[in-house]
Write a protein that holds these residues in place. Structure first.
Motif, mmCIF file in Angstrom:
data_model
loop_
_atom_site.group_PDB
_atom_site.id
_atom_site.type_symbol
_atom_site.label_atom_id
_atom_site.label_comp_id
_atom_site.label_asym_id
_atom_site.label_seq_id
_atom_site.Cartn_x
_atom_site.Cartn_y
_atom_site.Cartn_z
ATOM 1 N N VAL A 131 10.023 -12.455 0.089
ATOM 2 C CA VAL A 131 9.919 -13.653 -0.747
ATOM 3 C C VAL A 131 11.045 -14.628 -0.404
ATOM 4 O O VAL A 131 10.809 -15.834 -0.261
ATOM 5 C CB VAL A 131 9.927 -13.275 -2.242
ATOM 6 N N ALA A 132 12.252 -14.111 -0.240
ATOM 7 C CA ALA A 132 13.391 -14.980 0.081
ATOM 8 C C ALA A 132 13.184 -15.706 1.404
ATOM 9 O O ALA A 132 13.542 -16.877 1.536
ATOM 10 C CB ALA A 132 14.680 -14.167 0.114
ATOM 11 N N LYS A 133 12.583 -15.029 2.379
ATOM 12 C CA LYS A 133 12.323 -15.679 3.673
ATOM 13 C C LYS A 133 11.394 -16.868 3.507
ATOM 14 O O LYS A 133 11.577 -17.888 4.160
ATOM 15 C CB LYS A 133 11.728 -14.685 4.658
ATOM 16 N N GLN A 134 10.412 -16.749 2.641
ATOM 17 C CA GLN A 134 9.505 -17.875 2.416
ATOM 18 C C GLN A 134 10.177 -18.991 1.635
ATOM 19 O O GLN A 134 9.829 -20.148 1.783
ATOM 20 C CB GLN A 134 8.236 -17.410 1.697
ATOM 21 N N LEU A 135 11.130 -18.630 0.811
ATOM 22 C CA LEU A 135 11.862 -19.638 0.036
ATOM 23 C C LEU A 135 13.106 -20.123 0.776
ATOM 24 O O LEU A 135 13.795 -21.009 0.295
ATOM 25 C CB LEU A 135 12.274 -19.064 -1.329
ATOM 26 N N ASP A 136 13.395 -19.524 1.927
ATOM 27 C CA ASP A 136 14.608 -19.823 2.694
ATOM 28 C C ASP A 136 15.864 -19.694 1.869
ATOM 29 O O ASP A 136 16.707 -20.583 1.823
ATOM 30 C CB ASP A 136 14.549 -21.215 3.320
ATOM 31 N N ALA A 137 15.964 -18.583 1.170
ATOM 32 C CA ALA A 137 17.135 -18.307 0.348
ATOM 33 C C ALA A 137 17.497 -16.846 0.510
ATOM 34 O O ALA A 137 16.624 -16.014 0.777
ATOM 35 C CB ALA A 137 16.817 -18.598 -1.120
ATOM 36 N N PRO A 138 18.771 -16.509 0.351
ATOM 37 C CA PRO A 138 19.131 -15.091 0.417
ATOM 38 C C PRO A 138 18.488 -14.338 -0.732
ATOM 39 O O PRO A 138 18.354 -14.880 -1.827
ATOM 40 C CB PRO A 138 20.660 -15.092 0.303
ATOM 41 N N PRO A 139 18.073 -13.079 -0.492
ATOM 42 C CA PRO A 139 17.440 -12.316 -1.582
ATOM 43 C C PRO A 139 18.417 -12.009 -2.689
ATOM 44 O O PRO A 139 19.597 -11.743 -2.439
ATOM 45 C CB PRO A 139 16.961 -11.039 -0.897
ATOM 46 N N GLU A 140 17.927 -12.092 -3.925
ATOM 47 C CA GLU A 140 18.746 -11.717 -5.069
ATOM 48 C C GLU A 140 18.888 -10.216 -5.098
ATOM 49 O O GLU A 140 17.978 -9.494 -4.764
ATOM 50 C CB GLU A 140 18.059 -12.183 -6.377
ATOM 51 N N ARG A 141 20.033 -9.747 -5.499
ATOM 52 C CA ARG A 141 20.270 -8.289 -5.576
ATOM 53 C C ARG A 141 20.105 -7.825 -6.995
ATOM 54 O O ARG A 141 20.261 -8.449 -7.923
ATOM 55 C CB ARG A 141 21.677 -7.960 -5.108
ATOM 56 N N PHE A 193 10.140 -12.076 -11.013
ATOM 57 C CA PHE A 193 9.584 -10.788 -11.433
ATOM 58 C C PHE A 193 10.374 -9.636 -10.817
ATOM 59 O O PHE A 193 10.679 -8.650 -11.495
ATOM 60 C CB PHE A 193 8.103 -10.665 -11.021
ATOM 61 N N LEU A 194 10.690 -9.755 -9.532
ATOM 62 C CA LEU A 194 11.449 -8.704 -8.851
ATOM 63 C C LEU A 194 12.838 -8.551 -9.450
ATOM 64 O O LEU A 194 13.323 -7.428 -9.658
ATOM 65 C CB LEU A 194 11.523 -9.005 -7.351
ATOM 66 N N ILE A 195 13.471 -9.662 -9.759
ATOM 67 C CA ILE A 195 14.794 -9.628 -10.391
ATOM 68 C C ILE A 195 14.697 -9.001 -11.774
ATOM 69 O O ILE A 195 15.524 -8.157 -12.148
ATOM 70 C CB ILE A 195 15.399 -11.042 -10.463
ATOM 71 N N ASP A 196 13.688 -9.394 -12.530
ATOM 72 C CA ASP A 196 13.516 -8.840 -13.879
ATOM 73 C C ASP A 196 13.280 -7.333 -13.843
ATOM 74 O O ASP A 196 13.783 -6.592 -14.690
ATOM 75 C CB ASP A 196 12.370 -9.537 -14.616
ATOM 76 N N TYR A 197 12.518 -6.870 -12.863
ATOM 77 C CA TYR A 197 12.301 -5.425 -12.765
ATOM 78 C C TYR A 197 13.609 -4.716 -12.420
ATOM 79 O O TYR A 197 13.951 -3.697 -13.027
ATOM 80 C CB TYR A 197 11.226 -5.074 -11.729
ATOM 81 N N THR A 198 14.329 -5.254 -11.466
ATOM 82 C CA THR A 198 15.607 -4.657 -11.063
ATOM 83 C C THR A 198 16.581 -4.599 -12.226
ATOM 84 O O THR A 198 17.342 -3.636 -12.368
ATOM 85 C CB THR A 198 16.216 -5.454 -9.888
ATOM 86 N N ALA A 199 16.548 -5.617 -13.086
ATOM 87 C CA ALA A 199 17.428 -5.673 -14.260
ATOM 88 C C ALA A 199 16.853 -4.889 -15.439
ATOM 89 O O ALA A 199 17.418 -4.921 -16.532
ATOM 90 C CB ALA A 199 17.665 -7.124 -14.661
#
Length: 105
Positions: free
Chosen positions: A95-105, A20-26
């Motif tokens: 969200v990325a911290k909970q998924l242990d992944a770098p945040p998408e930009r 959702f966050l990626i979709d909003y950013t895009a």
């Protein structure tokens, strides 16, 4: 993963938050759709640490307030672009911290 034991279901809900966050950013979804989606998904992940939930809710509420003020003034939410971008970035990191992944930009 983080220090809590999350179910696969909860991980999928967090991944949907990220999407959702990626979709909003895009610019594929509106701020209202983002807020509705994040609010619903947060209810689906009860096992997150209270401090994480509090911080997430603070950023969500900031976005909701920007949207409400813009609507009340008859403005577009773009008048709050700086604030919105900061809250989106913070939510992506949470969200990325909970998924242990770098945040998408």
């Amino acid at each position: 993963m983080s220090n809590i034991d999350m179910s696969e279901y909860e991980q999928r809900q967090l991944a949907l938050m990220r999407d959702f966050l990626i979709d909003y950013t895009a610019r594929r979804i509106s701020l209202k759709r983002l807020l509705d989606g994040l609010e619903g998904l947060l209810l689906c992940v009860p096992n997150l640490p209270p401090d994480w939930r509090t911080e997430f809710h603070e950023h969500w509420l900031s976005l909701e307030q920007a949207r409400a003020v813009a609507l009340d003034r008859g403005d577009d939410v773009s008048v709050f672009t700086t604030e919105i971008e900061a809250d989106i970035a913070a939510l992506k990191i949470l969200v990325a911290k909970q998924l242990d992944a770098p945040p998408e930009r």
